[in-house]
Scaffold this motif. Structure first.
Motif, PDB file in Angstrom:
ATOM      1  N   LEU A 163       0.818  -1.209   0.000  1.00 30.47           N
ATOM      2  CA  LEU A 163       0.000   0.000   0.000  1.00 30.47           C
ATOM      3  C   LEU A 163       0.853   1.261   0.000  1.00 30.47           C
ATOM      4  CD1 LEU A 163      -3.133   0.482   0.167  1.00 30.47           C
ATOM      5  CD2 LEU A 163      -2.805   0.801   2.622  1.00 30.47           C
ATOM      6  N   VAL A 164       2.002   1.213   0.682  1.00 34.58           N
ATOM      7  CA  VAL A 164       2.834   2.411   0.843  1.00 34.58           C
ATOM      8  C   VAL A 164       4.149   2.321   0.082  1.00 34.58           C
ATOM      9  CG1 VAL A 164       1.817   2.921   3.090  1.00 34.58           C
ATOM     10  CG2 VAL A 164       3.879   1.514   2.983  1.00 34.58           C
ATOM     11  N   ALA A 165       4.288   1.328  -0.762  1.00 40.73           N
ATOM     12  CA  ALA A 165       5.570   1.051  -1.417  1.00 40.73           C
ATOM     13  C   ALA A 165       6.109   2.232  -2.223  1.00 40.73           C
ATOM     14  CB  ALA A 165       5.446  -0.181  -2.314  1.00 40.73           C
ATOM     15  N   ASP A 166       5.221   2.995  -2.836  1.00 39.21           N
ATOM     16  CA  ASP A 166       5.678   4.084  -3.700  1.00 39.21           C
ATOM     17  C   ASP A 166       5.629   5.448  -3.015  1.00 39.21           C
ATOM     18  OD1 ASP A 166       2.934   4.113  -3.504  1.00 39.21           O
ATOM     19  OD2 ASP A 166       2.597   4.714  -5.597  1.00 39.21           O
ATOM     20  N   LYS A 167       5.508   5.447  -1.678  1.00 35.86           N
ATOM     21  CA  LYS A 167       5.355   6.708  -0.956  1.00 35.86           C
ATOM     22  C   LYS A 167       6.683   7.142  -0.328  1.00 35.86           C
ATOM     23  CE  LYS A 167       1.012   6.347  -1.852  1.00 35.86           C
ATOM     24  NZ  LYS A 167       0.482   7.062  -3.029  1.00 35.86           N
ATOM     25  N   PRO A 168       6.974   8.440  -0.346  1.00 33.94           N
ATOM     26  CA  PRO A 168       8.232   8.938   0.237  1.00 33.94           C
ATOM     27  C   PRO A 168       8.097   9.205   1.731  1.00 33.94           C
ATOM     28  CG  PRO A 168       7.067  10.758  -0.779  1.00 33.94           C
ATOM     29  CD  PRO A 168       6.210   9.523  -1.007  1.00 33.94           C
ATOM     30  N   TRP A 169       7.483   8.285   2.441  1.00 39.03           N
ATOM     31  CA  TRP A 169       7.204   8.471   3.861  1.00 39.03           C
ATOM     32  C   TRP A 169       8.181   7.665   4.713  1.00 39.03           C
ATOM     33  CZ3 TRP A 169       1.440   6.880   2.873  1.00 39.03           C
ATOM     34  CH2 TRP A 169       0.787   7.898   2.160  1.00 39.03           C
ATOM     35  N   THR A 170       8.373   8.128   5.954  1.00 41.56           N
ATOM     36  CA  THR A 170       9.137   7.363   6.933  1.00 41.56           C
ATOM     37  C   THR A 170       8.167   6.471   7.693  1.00 41.56           C
ATOM     38  OG1 THR A 170      10.724   9.175   7.175  1.00 41.56           O
ATOM     39  CG2 THR A 170      10.685   7.490   8.910  1.00 41.56           C
ATOM     40  N   ILE A 171       8.510   5.193   7.819  1.00 39.30           N
ATOM     41  CA  ILE A 171       7.583   4.236   8.428  1.00 39.30           C
ATOM     42  C   ILE A 171       8.322   3.392   9.464  1.00 39.30           C
ATOM     43  CG2 ILE A 171       6.030   2.284   8.012  1.00 39.30           C
ATOM     44  CD1 ILE A 171       5.647   3.397   5.159  1.00 39.30           C
ATOM     45  N   TRP A 172       7.734   3.310  10.645  1.00 40.03           N
ATOM     46  CA  TRP A 172       8.237   2.441  11.706  1.00 40.03           C
ATOM     47  C   TRP A 172       7.268   1.272  11.890  1.00 40.03           C
ATOM     48  CZ3 TRP A 172       8.056   7.745  11.959  1.00 40.03           C
ATOM     49  CH2 TRP A 172       9.253   8.420  12.210  1.00 40.03           C
ATOM     50  N   ARG A 173       7.818   0.103  12.137  1.00 34.56           N
ATOM     51  CA  ARG A 173       6.990  -1.081  12.386  1.00 34.56           C
ATOM     52  C   ARG A 173       7.118  -1.494  13.855  1.00 34.56           C
ATOM     53  NH1 ARG A 173       6.646  -7.002   9.323  1.00 34.56           N
ATOM     54  NH2 ARG A 173       6.031  -8.186  11.168  1.00 34.56           N
ATOM     55  N   PHE A 174       5.979  -1.896  14.457  1.00 34.50           N
ATOM     56  CA  PHE A 174       5.960  -2.339  15.848  1.00 34.50           C
ATOM     57  C   PHE A 174       5.155  -3.642  15.928  1.00 34.50           C
ATOM     58  CE2 PHE A 174       6.126   2.259  15.662  1.00 34.50           C
ATOM     59  CZ  PHE A 174       7.205   2.574  16.480  1.00 34.50           C
ATOM     60  N   ASP A 175       5.742  -4.656  16.551  1.00 32.02           N
ATOM     61  CA  ASP A 175       5.066  -5.944  16.710  1.00 32.02           C
ATOM     62  C   ASP A 175       4.657  -6.139  18.162  1.00 32.02           C
ATOM     63  OD1 ASP A 175       5.309  -7.857  14.126  1.00 32.02           O
ATOM     64  OD2 ASP A 175       7.011  -6.477  14.197  1.00 32.02           O
ATOM     65  N   PHE A 176       3.359  -6.326  18.366  1.00 32.18           N
ATOM     66  CA  PHE A 176       2.808  -6.568  19.692  1.00 32.18           C
ATOM     67  C   PHE A 176       2.138  -7.946  19.695  1.00 32.18           C
ATOM     68  CE2 PHE A 176       2.975  -1.954  19.149  1.00 32.18           C
ATOM     69  CZ  PHE A 176       3.665  -1.592  20.302  1.00 32.18           C
ATOM     70  N   PRO A 177       1.806  -8.474  20.881  1.00 35.54           N
ATOM     71  CA  PRO A 177       1.300  -9.849  20.945  1.00 35.54           C
ATOM     72  C   PRO A 177       0.101 -10.145  20.052  1.00 35.54           C
ATOM     73  CG  PRO A 177       1.910  -9.104  23.128  1.00 35.54           C
ATOM     74  CD  PRO A 177       2.066  -7.919  22.224  1.00 35.54           C
ATOM     75  N   THR A 178      -0.858  -9.243  19.972  1.00 36.33           N
ATOM     76  CA  THR A 178      -2.048  -9.507  19.146  1.00 36.33           C
ATOM     77  C   THR A 178      -2.269  -8.433  18.096  1.00 36.33           C
ATOM     78  OG1 THR A 178      -3.558  -8.325  20.646  1.00 36.33           O
ATOM     79  CG2 THR A 178      -3.173 -10.666  21.092  1.00 36.33           C
ATOM     80  N   GLU A 179      -1.227  -7.680  17.798  1.00 41.89           N
ATOM     81  CA  GLU A 179      -1.420  -6.518  16.920  1.00 41.89           C
ATOM     82  C   GLU A 179      -0.115  -6.155  16.214  1.00 41.89           C
ATOM     83  OE1 GLU A 179      -3.775  -2.237  17.548  1.00 41.89           O
ATOM     84  OE2 GLU A 179      -3.296  -3.558  19.233  1.00 41.89           O
ATOM     85  N   LEU A 180      -0.240  -5.779  14.962  1.00 41.56           N
ATOM     86  CA  LEU A 180       0.874  -5.282  14.162  1.00 41.56           C
ATOM     87  C   LEU A 180       0.600  -3.816  13.861  1.00 41.56           C
ATOM     88  CD1 LEU A 180       3.382  -5.642  12.294  1.00 41.56           C
ATOM     89  CD2 LEU A 180       1.771  -6.338  10.490  1.00 41.56           C
ATOM     90  N   ALA A 181       1.552  -2.944  14.191  1.00 43.36           N
ATOM     91  CA  ALA A 181       1.310  -1.505  14.035  1.00 43.36           C
ATOM     92  C   ALA A 181       2.397  -0.865  13.176  1.00 43.36           C
ATOM     93  CB  ALA A 181       1.258  -0.823  15.403  1.00 43.36           C
ATOM     94  N   PHE A 182       1.991   0.166  12.439  1.00 39.31           N
ATOM     95  CA  PHE A 182       2.894   0.964  11.636  1.00 39.31           C
ATOM     96  C   PHE A 182       2.660   2.437  11.933  1.00 39.31           C
ATOM     97  CE2 PHE A 182       2.217  -2.930   9.228  1.00 39.31           C
ATOM     98  CZ  PHE A 182       3.497  -3.294   8.854  1.00 39.31           C
ATOM     99  N   LEU A 183       3.710   3.147  12.255  1.00 41.07           N
ATOM    100  CA  LEU A 183       3.620   4.605  12.386  1.00 41.07           C
ATOM    101  C   LEU A 183       4.168   5.198  11.092  1.00 41.07           C
ATOM    102  CD1 LEU A 183       2.995   7.078  14.205  1.00 41.07           C
ATOM    103  CD2 LEU A 183       5.428   7.067  14.814  1.00 41.07           C
ATOM    104  N   VAL A 184       3.337   5.971  10.412  1.00 41.41           N
ATOM    105  CA  VAL A 184       3.692   6.561   9.125  1.00 41.41           C
ATOM    106  C   VAL A 184       3.876   8.056   9.310  1.00 41.41           C
ATOM    107  CG1 VAL A 184       2.940   6.933   6.750  1.00 41.41           C
ATOM    108  CG2 VAL A 184       2.304   4.815   7.946  1.00 41.41           C
ATOM    109  N   HIS A 185       5.051   8.558   8.996  1.00 42.80           N
ATOM    110  CA  HIS A 185       5.295   9.998   9.057  1.00 42.80           C
ATOM    111  C   HIS A 185       5.130  10.577   7.652  1.00 42.80           C
ATOM    112  CE1 HIS A 185       8.198  13.588   9.892  1.00 42.80           C
ATOM    113  NE2 HIS A 185       6.934  13.914  10.015  1.00 42.80           N
ATOM    114  N   LYS A 186       3.985  11.209   7.432  1.00 43.29           N
ATOM    115  CA  LYS A 186       3.725  11.838   6.138  1.00 43.29           C
ATOM    116  C   LYS A 186       4.374  13.207   6.082  1.00 43.29           C
ATOM    117  CE  LYS A 186      -0.316  10.970   4.207  1.00 43.29           C
ATOM    118  NZ  LYS A 186      -1.788  10.884   3.962  1.00 43.29           N
ATOM    119  N   GLY A 187       4.284  13.945   7.211  1.00 46.04           N
ATOM    120  CA  GLY A 187       4.976  15.220   7.330  1.00 46.04           C
ATOM    121  C   GLY A 187       4.257  16.378   6.698  1.00 46.04           C
ATOM    122  N   GLY A 188       4.210  17.488   7.428  1.00 41.42           N
ATOM    123  CA  GLY A 188       3.748  18.745   6.880  1.00 41.42           C
ATOM    124  C   GLY A 188       2.262  18.870   6.640  1.00 41.42           C
TER     125      GLY A 188
END
Length: 274
Positions: free
Chosen positions: A246-271
């Motif tokens: 979904l975000v492969a072509d985006k110039p965004w900074t992305i962090w991935r976080f793995d939790f026991p029952t949840e997968l999370a992504f923080l996307v910095h779009k900026g501005g």
């Protein structure tokens, strides 16, 4: 019976069920229109619409919430959101919704880790919020933080507004259907917590449109790694791959976080955020 009368009759029958009576009417109407367009009878359309609503919303509430009883308890609490009684109340109530209940064992770690790059939050939009706004005592909010929550259950929206008022939180909950209305007001942070898989059951294009169009500095997007029935085989890998595409072509900074029952992504779009 003409088409509009037929449609209205189906909508009324769907909303007559206790589990669906407080749902945003436009969503019910849109689903009913889709089912009738397939040539279904009224009875078939009602059954199909209720089935879809169960999948995307009602299945996360094992039983209707007695909001009047919870409001009585709320109004006896201190107004300090960090007070132990307030936090205990929030934890107890978040157990009533499957999505927030699953997060409770790692609630503090979830927000500490996933929001570390953000810093104090000044404005937050929680989309398809459920009872997640009750996690506010654990969020890194600035003193001037403005909170907005979108939800499709009118009784839940009403309760959340009482919650905000009692704890003197600047903001409001709104009755909104994401399948027809996308946010346009800029926010510093937008939550899409375990929301995209539900929305894709209504419209396969919604995930891309939401992620691309939301005007926010940061998006916190998460996915369940177990089904409501407790099955988790392949879900973490599958959702990770789908989000990365979904975000492969985006110039965004992305962090991935793995939790026991949840997968999370923080996307910095900026501005973008307000």
């Amino acid at each position: 019976m003409n088409e509009e009368m037929h449609l209205e009759a189906v909508v009324r029958q769907v909303l007559a069920h206790p589990r669906y009576q407080h749902l945003e009417r436009g969503l019910v109407q849109a689903l009913a229109r889709q089912e009738l367009a397939k040539g279904r009878t009224s009875r078939e359309a009602v059954k199909a619409v209720r089935s879809k609503l169960h999948q995307v919303a009602a299945s996360y509430l094992e039983r209707p919430i007695d909001y009047s009883a919870w409001l009585e308890r709320l109004h006896t609490l201190p107004r300090d959101r960090q007070h132990p009684q307030v936090k205990a109340f929030c934890l107890e109530m978040m157990r009533l919704h499957t999505s927030t209940r699953e997060r409770l064992p790692y609630l503090e770690a979830f927000y500490q880790q996933a929001l570390t790059p953000v810093g104090p939050i000044h404005s937050l939009l929680d989309l398809a919020s459920g009872l997640n706004p009750l996690a506010i005592p654990w969020l890194p909010l600035a003193p001037d933080a403005q909170i907005v929550a979108w939800e499709i259950f009118a009784d839940m929206v009403d309760f959340l507004n009482h919650f905000f008022t009692h704890l003197e939180i600047t903001g409001q909950a709104e009755l909104r259907d994401l399948s027809t209305t996308l946010p346009t007001q800029p926010f510093q942070v937008v939550f899409l917590l375990k929301t995209l898989p539900c929305l894709e059951q209504l419209d396969k294009t919604l995930s891309r449109r939401l992620v691309e169009s939301i005007p926010a500095d940061y998006l916190l997007v998460s996915f369940p790694t177990y089904s409501l029935g407790g099955r988790g085989k392949g879900m973490r890998v599958n959702y990770a791959q789908r989000f990365e595409q979904l975000v492969a072509d985006k110039p965004w900074t992305i962090w991935r976080f793995d939790f026991p029952t949840e997968l999370a992504f923080l996307v910095h779009k900026g501005g973008c955020g307000g």
